[in-house]
Scaffold this active site. Structure first.
Site, PDB file in Angstrom:
ATOM      1  N   SER A  44       3.160   4.130  -4.985  1.00  0.00           N
ATOM      2  CA  SER A  44       4.004   5.238  -4.155  1.00  0.00           C
ATOM      3  C   SER A  44       4.764   4.665  -3.185  1.00  0.00           C
ATOM      4  CB  SER A  44       2.784   5.966  -3.362  1.00  0.00           C
ATOM      5  OG  SER A  44       3.419   7.083  -2.929  1.00  0.00           O
TER       6      SER A  44
ATOM      7  N   HIS B  35       0.788  -1.223  -0.032  1.00  0.00           N
ATOM      8  CA  HIS B  35      -0.034   0.053   0.044  1.00  0.00           C
ATOM      9  C   HIS B  35       0.882   1.140   0.173  1.00  0.00           C
ATOM     10  CE1 HIS B  35       0.834   0.626   4.322  1.00  0.00           C
ATOM     11  NE2 HIS B  35       0.558  -0.513   4.472  1.00  0.00           N
TER      12      HIS B  35
END
Length: 208
Positions: free
Chosen positions: A91, A25
């Site tokens: 990210s 994540h």
């Protein structure tokens, strides 16, 4: 599901069946951010979706580096007796994936990089991380999130999406500070890119 990885509790979802795929994540979220994607992928792969250190339901053990998070992924594979896996992230999860590719290349089947980069923080970004840490310590995570929403989301994001981002970002102050420090201190991985031999998919959002 919970495992002990690097002597810490790691919470994760283990979904589907097939070739193993680890999904990592973004910061400052947790594994719930993959919830819309995993139902579409689970028929095709075994999805391992962990909370990184300190996020969601995983234990912290701060401070740590992006390299430590990559080693946690290797520890996850060890705990599940898996030799290799596709590893990918968005990210910060992409930073961890690149570190995994550098540190554990024989265990990388394929690589997935989503809205991430190999370059380190610029001096301006390093300074901004310091300001963010100060905001979290002085005013809390919610104050930091409000300042970050314009960077995390498109200007066209509706209020429901903004509310979802706020909920996903409600991590502990210690987790957010430790994550900011790890992001700030990550190395330049551009020189390592030519050594990546695993099939690699790079995905970039049009409005990122």
């Amino acid at each position: 599901m919970e495992l002990i990885v690097s002597r810490r509790k790691m919470a994760l979802d283990d979904l589907g069946a097939g070739p193993p795929v680890v999904l990592l994540h973004a910061f400052p979220f947790d594994r719930r951010s993959w919830a819309r994607v995993t139902p579409q992928l689970a028929p095709h792969a075994r999805l391992l979706v962990p909370d990184l250190r300190g996020f969601g339901a995983s234990e912290a053990g701060a401070p740590y580096s992006i390299a430590d998070l990559a080693d946690d992924v290797a520890g996850l594979l060890d705990a599940l007796s898996l030799e290799r896996a596709t590893v990918g992230g968005i990210s910060m999860g992409g930073y961890v994936s690149l570190a995994f590719a550098a540190r554990h290349p024989t265990r990388l089947a394929k690589l997935l990089l989503i809205d991430t980069k190999a370059a380190p923080d610029t001096p301006e970004a390093v300074a901004a991380r310091g300001e963010a840490i100060a905001i979290v310590r002085a005013h809390g995570v919610d104050a930091y999130l409000e300042r970050q929403l314009p960077k995390l989301l498109s200007a066209h994001a509706d209020e429901a999406t903004r509310a979802e981002a706020r909920e996903l970002g409600r991590q502990t102050p210690s987790a957010v500070v430790a994550g900011l420090e790890a992001l700030r201190d990550r190395p330049d991985r551009r020189p390592e890119l030519p050594s990546i031999t695993a099939p690699t998919l790079v995905v970039v959002g049009a409005l990122d």
